[in-house]
Design an enzyme around this catalytic site. Structure first.
Site, mmCIF file in Angstrom:
data_model
loop_
_atom_site.group_PDB
_atom_site.id
_atom_site.type_symbol
_atom_site.label_atom_id
_atom_site.label_comp_id
_atom_site.label_asym_id
_atom_site.label_seq_id
_atom_site.Cartn_x
_atom_site.Cartn_y
_atom_site.Cartn_z
ATOM 1 C CB SER A 1033 -0.902 0.004 1.243
ATOM 2 O OG SER A 1033 -1.804 -1.056 1.168
ATOM 3 C CB ALA A 1107 7.723 -19.113 2.412
ATOM 4 C CG HIS A 1108 3.870 -21.229 0.567
ATOM 5 N ND1 HIS A 1108 4.420 -21.877 -0.517
ATOM 6 C CD2 HIS A 1108 4.283 -21.935 1.670
ATOM 7 C CE1 HIS A 1108 5.105 -22.924 -0.101
ATOM 8 N NE2 HIS A 1108 5.043 -22.987 1.217
ATOM 9 C CG ASP A 1110 -2.047 -13.033 -1.653
ATOM 10 O OD1 ASP A 1110 -3.143 -13.440 -2.088
ATOM 11 O OD2 ASP A 1110 -1.119 -12.630 -2.371
ATOM 12 C CG ASP A 1159 -10.136 -5.615 3.531
ATOM 13 O OD1 ASP A 1159 -10.991 -6.277 2.916
ATOM 14 O OD2 ASP A 1159 -9.146 -5.108 2.991
ATOM 15 N NE ARG A 1163 -9.002 -7.786 -0.455
ATOM 16 C CZ ARG A 1163 -10.283 -8.110 -0.432
ATOM 17 N NH1 ARG A 1163 -10.685 -9.172 -1.103
ATOM 18 N NH2 ARG A 1163 -11.153 -7.395 0.250
ATOM 19 C CG ASN A 1164 -6.469 -8.180 3.447
ATOM 20 O OD1 ASN A 1164 -5.499 -7.770 2.815
ATOM 21 N ND2 ASN A 1164 -7.628 -7.546 3.472
ATOM 22 C CG ASP A 1177 1.401 -7.320 6.167
ATOM 23 O OD1 ASP A 1177 2.525 -7.005 5.782
ATOM 24 O OD2 ASP A 1177 0.492 -7.679 5.408
#
Length: 1382
Positions: A1033, A1107-1108, A1110, A1159, A1163-1164, A1177
């Site tokens: 962001s 490591a992988h 989102d 949210d 994706r988060n 995060d």
């Protein structure tokens, strides 16, 4: 049941002989005997006949054993059985739990003859727990039906595609396996090993096994159905199932084509013939079968013949047997079917026995008819005996009380009399109490070659009928005096009939009035009355005895009529008659009348009867036209189609079509649709034709008058599917029961309802064309309570006469509703001869430019920077104009929009723009009608002068702000000092707080303090950047190494977030604000902050490396077609449960920290190196997945596809709204990160969710995950579970390491103290979630117009959500500033 037993018993001796012949030929390929088909029922006695059988040539049925127990089967095993040529059926055998010991080596079921298209049927086996046919490799023909076995498991672990060529017709339902109650464990699974081969079915890669100790044998694909050895080597191409050695046709377990002398061959060479589709036999073998059956004269055996190099039971259609060489030769003309009767005669005493002669044309023997009762006998006997043309012996009709006529022998032309009844009779009729007619001798010819006629005790058969038979059949003069009894034949019938004539006939559409000439017998007291017979007769070919039998089956309607009063004067004698009522209009009826008289003392019975006459009722009004459908193909036309009436009641000559324009509701003018929350009205035009049934609307549910959701009728396709399913099941069960015992009566039910839920919405939109039948009216009433004033000429009805079932109505107004009335007429002139009306509503299509504003947009500039815009209304809009949209912008600024209601426009003749800043402006305007938006006008330009140019305003401009700044400073300082005294700084210092910083823009942060380094500060020299991970962001995110950042680790791989060099001060503060929020989080399932580098540039935030990446990207990479697929299959149910629990545990921790995420989405969430899923995060993904967000009005970006209805509607964000988002995350996991609500725009999603909608279940979604989703998507937030409850539900199925790291099992997860619950609201701490200074908090709390966004959190989180019947008590209210665009 008895029939099947007789057939089996009769066929057994012959087939046992066949088995004996084959014993020597079987060789090593089949170690035992070839046994005939077996029907083993009631007990286990006959089961021992399977002991030496290698092949069952026929079917094997084991059924109806109700007293057997499991121990009865423990010592039973038939290891020699390898192949069944027809089918295997098991039905209601109690105590049988598995077939693994009973048939351990059964390899092939050929399916030469099927049981209702199935080769393997397992039905209602109440104790069967597993199939266990672990050596079954091939079902050559037919499908599998396994149904209603309440204990049967290990069905999902069988790959039927390896056994059958096609599995589409398999029917495996209503077993224990359907309820997901089976714990199918293949060999080795309990020890963590994979012993059985695995195959893919429906995307599931699963081990295949028959039992817990037997794997399913899967041969290499190249072997096809030939089978393979134990080592996996392919068998010879002529093998089937398995073999002991590869590529050797003598080592096959079974043969793919034919078996001959110990080897498998493709076809039988001369002089051998194909037999039973699996083996080769010679001519003498087939001839022996023929002669043994012929000589035994037993029922059920076959006289085998030779045809097309095959030894078959009988010649096919169109061929007849040559008795010298058993060959089938073509027939010259129609083939006679000679039926040889066992023991020379056959008694027909029921419909069942008659069915055995179905199709026979020549009866080689004699027939005895002795039928005393039954249903629909006349039709059944004609269907089964109607083709008989010749009887070689005699025909005997004896005590057949149910027969009225012998017309069911419709083709009988010859009785040879080669065998005669005792007394030399070839036709014998004795004691048939209701026999009235032999044949209609005007249409039937019969020859009797030898023998005499015998007629005694047929009281209703007139002697004239018997004498007519003597003449026609050529037997006149053969009979002796006592062969035809004069006193016992016809003694109770009216045989000396006079002809009754009708004297008066009058008809109406539903009545016929009849009168006939009077009749009186010699003794008038013998007349009991008249009998009137009538029935519908489309054709004039009806006879008196059609369809009649003495058991009540009668196609005639019979009316008993009393005789009239007798008059001494014949001229004044009343004619008897009857008024027939309730008839069908425009229908032809056959009618006759006859007398009912008593038996006379002189043994003579008088009577009278009329000829059959045909009378047609009159025409009348037809029924309503069916299925009218209307569509609009242009702005001025409507196409109307319909179907003819179901009851035309005459000849339909034309249709009347009326149509009238409908006024729009004037209430639409009165409402202000610019008000927030007021739904914009809309209308849709009639859509194009999709099918003949497109007028039917198949909504899943609707709202009743009380606004509650109600179930709607099922769609046509659903009903059709259910009817087909129900009919299919009933047909199979009837077939099964017909074979097993007796056919059961058809259930009157309509079939079981589908228990699966079929709806996903809680509300329903508008309905389109609806058709109703109403009485005809001269003028159309107006349906609106208030209407827009229009001229009467515009709304006058139109009428048109049409001679076909369609009409194109032209010359209509664009986007206008019309009501259309349709009537069917079957006569040209009288109006009353037309049907009642069918109504259909339709709307024309919109005109392309009808909503465009006519003429230029003018303006007038007033003082105080007010501009009055004026324009003209569209002259003929599409329906009504409901509002105007004004778009204006100052040069260099963003475009702004203003909504102008129609009511406001009427007052102003336009609108006023106020408070404009000086500069050049352009403005565009468009109208919105019921059809949608019109076109924008051409831009109009104007200039607003600077307000400072006016001298009198300078003093106000300078002095006013100074006073405001002074007062504002005093207020802010006072609030700051007050809060400073009451609340000291937290341990982390001043704080900018946000419940989700992603939506808090820099403009919301008042930068009155700066970030202060603390113990989280890391030296820049310890950080090494390695490679870019992606754009966040605020800037780029890198993978790097950090030294000494974690105690005990010299170097740690980390993720490093940066801020762009061009970032403003506010953006840098917000960047550090995010890091400060993360400092308070120490949970294994929340991404950890490791350190901050705030000294120098650029600012760095050091995070735990995931490591992988989102979760959304990770899930998409698991799709089979993904280019970046890491080689892992899609997540299993266990992995889905683990992911759900890890996310829920992280959210429970955040909830305990009084943090509302706002949210939560895939994706988060981030995926660690060990595939642990953690809450992300909070700042890396919005820019990456910008298409997942939507800007509503002037607000910030919103993830509407993940938001709860209360958040979308009222801006309320709580842990319950996070729970809704958690349900969407579960949906993403099961769908491999598809976009929620695919195909809907953001605006449509917004409306859909606020109206009560939610996501459909993804394909192949496990039921357990579906249940979790539905819990999360309760419309009432109070009814949703908490995250702790979710973890509690899943805890028993998680990895053993989960309790060691989870928040749920930690000491920190404790209920709050009781005194904390007693706090009053005034004493509660106002805790903003953005880390900011105290001055920022004070400003946020007292800002004008700063509407706060409240949320509640219950401390009663350990109470199950299903018990929350009221509001949450003792909730803590936290206020947040509203987010603005960032």
């Amino acid at each position: 049941m008895a029939t099947g037993g007789r057939r089996g018993a009769a066929a057994a001796p012959l087939l046992v002989a066949v088995a004996a012949l084959l014993l020597g030929a079987a060789g090593h390929l089949y170690p035992g005997e070839v046994c005939p088909g077996m029907d083993i029922r009631n007990n286990l006695t006959r089961l021992h006949e399977l002991e030496n059988c290698s092949v069952i040539e026929g079917h094997l049925q084991i059924l109806l054993m109700f007293k057997t127990r499991p121990e009865d089967f423990r010592d039973l095993s038939f290891p020699k059985l390898i192949m069944i040529t027809d089918y295997l059926l098991l039905f209601r055998v109690y105590g049988l739990e598995s077939l693994k010991d009973l048939f351990p080596n059964l390899t092939v079921i050929r399916g030469s003859r099927l049981f209702f298209n199935y080769a393997l049927v397992i039905f209602e086996m109440v104790h069967l727990k597993e199939l266990g046919l672990y050596n079954l490799m091939n079902i050559t023909r037919g499908s599998v039906r396994i149904e209603k076995n309440n204990e049967l498991c290990y069905l999902a672990t069988i790959d039927w595609s390896r056994i059958l060529d096609s599995v589409e017709d398999n029917y495996i339902v209503l077993n224990k396996d359907d309820n997901e109650e089976c714990g199918d464990i293949c060999p080795g699974t309990a020890k963590g090993k994979t012993n059985c081969p695995a195959t893919v079915i429906n995307g599931q890669f699963v081990e295949r096994c028959w039992t817990h100790s037997h794997c399913q044998k899967v041969c290499p694909t190249i072997c096809k159905s030939h089978g393979c050895t134990a080592e996996g080597l392919c068998c010879h191409s002529e093998c089937l199932g398995n073999c002991s050695q590869p590529d050797d046709p003598t080592k096959c377990v079974a043969c793919r084509n034919f078996y001959l002398d110990g080897r498998c061959v493709e076809t039988c060479p001369p002089p051998y013939y194909h037999f039973q589709d699996w083996r080769c036999v010679n001519f003498s073998f087939c001839q022996d079968l023929h002669h043994k059956c012929k000589n035994s004269r037993r029922q059920g055996c076959h006289q085998y013949v030779i045809h097309n190099n095959k030894c078959i039971p009988e010649c096919p259609s169109g061929y007849t047997m040559n008795s010298s060489n058993l060959l089938c030769t073509p027939c010259l003309g129609p083939c006679p079917k000679v039926c040889h009767l066992l023991e020379g005669e056959k008694t027909i005493d029921s419909v069942t026995s008659a069915q055995e002669l179905r199709g026979c044309t020549v009866i080689n023997g004699s027939l005895i008819i002795n039928i005393r009762g039954g249903n629909n006998l006349a039709a059944e006997l004609e269907a089964n005996l109607g083709l008989i043309e010749e009887i070689s012996g005699y025909l005997k009709i004896r005590r057949s009380y149910a027969l009225v006529s012998l017309s069911f022998f419709r083709k009988l032309r010859l009785i040879r009399g080669e065998t005669l009844e005792i007394g030399n009779y070839s036709f014998y009729a004795l004691d048939n109490q209701n026999l009235r007619q032999l044949w209609d001798w005007s249409k039937h010819n019969l020859t009797i070659t030898q023998g005499k006629l015998f007629f005694h005790y047929n009281p209703k058969l007139c002697l004239s009928e018997i004498h007519k038979m003597e003449e026609v059949s050529g037997t006149k003069g053969r009979q002796e005096r006592n062969d035809i009894a004069l006193k016992t034949n016809g003694d109770q019938a009216s045989c000396e009939n006079e002809l009754l004539k009708f004297s008066y006939i009058r008809t109406s559409f539903d009545k016929i009035l009849l009168r006939w000439e009077p009749y009186w017998p010699p003794d008038f007291r013998d007349l009991l009355g008249f009998m009137l017979f009538y029935k519908e007769a489309p054709y004039q070919n009806v006879t008196e005895f059609d369809g009649q039998d003495a058991c009540g089956s009668n196609s005639w309607t019979v009316v008993d009529i009393d005789p009239p009063l007798r008059s001494n004067d014949p001229k004044s004698q009343n004619h008897p008659g009857w008024l027939m009522r309730g008839l069908k209009p425009w229908t032809q009826y056959a009618i006759f009348v006859k007398t009912l008289v008593t038996f006379s003392d002189e043994r003579r019975t008088y009577g009278a009867k009329s000829d059959i006459i045909y009378v047609q009722t009159d025409a009348t009004n037809p029924s309503v036209p069916l299925d009218p459908i209307s569509v609009s193909n242009s702005s001025s036309q409507i196409i109307l189609k319909w179907k003819p009436p179901s009851d035309p009641n005459g000849n339909i000559t034309h249709y009347l079509v009326f149509w009238e324009r409908q006024a729009e509701d004037s209430e639409l003018f009165e409402l202000d649709y610019c008000l927030k929350g007021l739904k914009l009205p809309s209308r849709t035009w009639s859509p194009p034709f999709e099918s003949e049934d497109s007028q039917k609307h198949n909504q899943s549910e609707y709202e009743d008058s009380a606004g509650e959701c109600c179930s709607c009728p099922k769609t046509d396709s659903q009903i059709l599917k259910e009817l087909e399913e129900s009919s299919f099941r009933k047909t199979f069960e009837d077939y099964l029961h017909n074979v097993v015992f007796v056919p059961r009566k058809t259930s009157s039910g309509t079939g079981a309802e589908d228990p699966r839920p079929s709806r996903k919405r809680r509300s329903l939109g508008d309905v389109g064309n609806v058709t109703v039948a109403v009485p005809t009216v001269a003028a159309f009433p107006n349906t609106s309570s208030t209407s827009v004033p229009t001229s009467p000429e515009e709304h006058r009805p139109f009428e048109k006469v049409v001679n076909k079932e369609s009409l194109v109505i032209s010359g209509l107004r664009h986007f206008t509703g019309y009501r259309i009335e349709l009537q069917a007429c079957n006569q040209d002139t009288p109006e009353e001869r037309c049907s009642v009306a069918a109504y259909v509503s339709a709307r024309t299509m919109p005109e392309a430019k009808a909503d465009d504003i006519v003429g230029p947009v003018t303006h007038e500039i007033f003082e105080n920077n007010v501009v009055h815009l004026m324009w003209q209304e569209p002259k003929e809009p599409n329906g009504l104009i409901v509002l105007y949209e004004v778009s204006y912008r100052r040069y260099g600024d963003e475009e702004l929009h203003l909504c102008v209601s129609r009511k406001h426009f009427a007052l102003e003749r336009g609108c006023r723009l106020r408070g404009l800043s000086p500069g050049n402006y352009s403005v565009r305007i468009r109208a919105t009608s019921l059809a949608g938006n019109g076109s924008w006008t051409e831009p109009t330009y104007f200039y607003v002068t600077d307000y400072l140019d006016v001298p009198s305003n300078i003093a106000k401009i300078i002095i006013g702000p100074l006073i405001f700044v002074f007062l504002f400073s005093v207020v802010i300082g006072s609030i700051y000092l007050f809060l400073r005294k009451r609340q000291p700084d937290g341990p982390l210092g001043p704080l900018y707080a946000s419940s989700n910083p992603e939506y808090l823009s820099a403009s919301d942060v008042f930068p009155c303090s700066v970030y202060v380094p603390d113990e989280w500060e890391v030296s820049r020299e310890k950080i090494t950047l390695l490679r870019e991970l992606g754009q966040g962001s605020f800037g780029m995110v890198y993978e790097g190494n950090a030294r000494d950042i974690i105690k005990g680790e010299a170097e740690t791989r980390v993720a490093v977030k940066t801020v762009n060099e061009s970032a403003s001060l506010r953006e840098r503060i917000e960047f550090l604000n995010e890091a400060s929020v993360m400092k308070g989080f120490t949970c294994h399932h929340v991404v950890r902050l490791l350190g901050v580098v705030s000294k120098g540039q650029p600012t760095l935030v050091v995070m735990e490396l995931m490591a992988h990446g989102d979760l959304k990207s990770y899930l998409r990479s698991l799709r089979p077609e993904a280019e970046n697929n890491p080689g892992r299959p899609p997540p299993t149910l266990q992995e889905m449960i683990q992911m759900a629990a890890e996310i829920a545990d992280g959210m429970a921790y955040l909830n305990a920290k009084k943090f509302v995420h706002r949210d939560l989405a895939a994706r988060n969430c981030m995926v660690a190196h060990d595939f642990t899923v953690k809450i992300g995060d909070f700042g890396m993904t919005r820019d990456i997945y910008e298409t997942d967000y939507y800007r509503k009005g002037g607000k910030g970006l919103l993830p509407v596809r993940w938001m709860a209805p209360e958040s979308l509607k009222d801006g309320v964000f709580t842990t319950s709204s996070d729970m809704w988002s958690f349900g969407v995350v579960l949906w993403e996991i099961t769908s491999l990160a598809e976009q929620p609500y695919q195909g809907l725009s953001n605006e449509q999603v917004l409306k859909f969710v606020m109206d009560g909608g939610y996501l459909d279940q993804p394909d192949n979604c496990p039921e357990r995950v579906t249940d979790l989703m539905r819990m999360c998507w309760q419309f009432n937030p109070k009814m949703r579970p908490t995250f702790l409850e979710i973890v509690n539900l899943l805890k028993d199925d998680l990895h053993p390491s989960f309790p060691e790291v989870s928040f749920f099992h930690s000491e920190e997860n404790k209920a709050p103290e009781s005194e904390e619950l007693e706090m009053e609201f005034e004493d509660m701490e106002n805790v903003p979630l953005d880390r900011s200074s105290h001055c920022q908090r004070e400003e946020a709390g007292g800002r004008d117009g700063g509407s706060s966004l409240g949320f509640k959190r219950s401390y009663e989180e350990h109470i199950p959500y299903t018990h929350m019947n009221g509001g949450k008590k003792n909730g803590r209210i936290l206020t947040l500033p509203r987010s603005n665009p960032s």
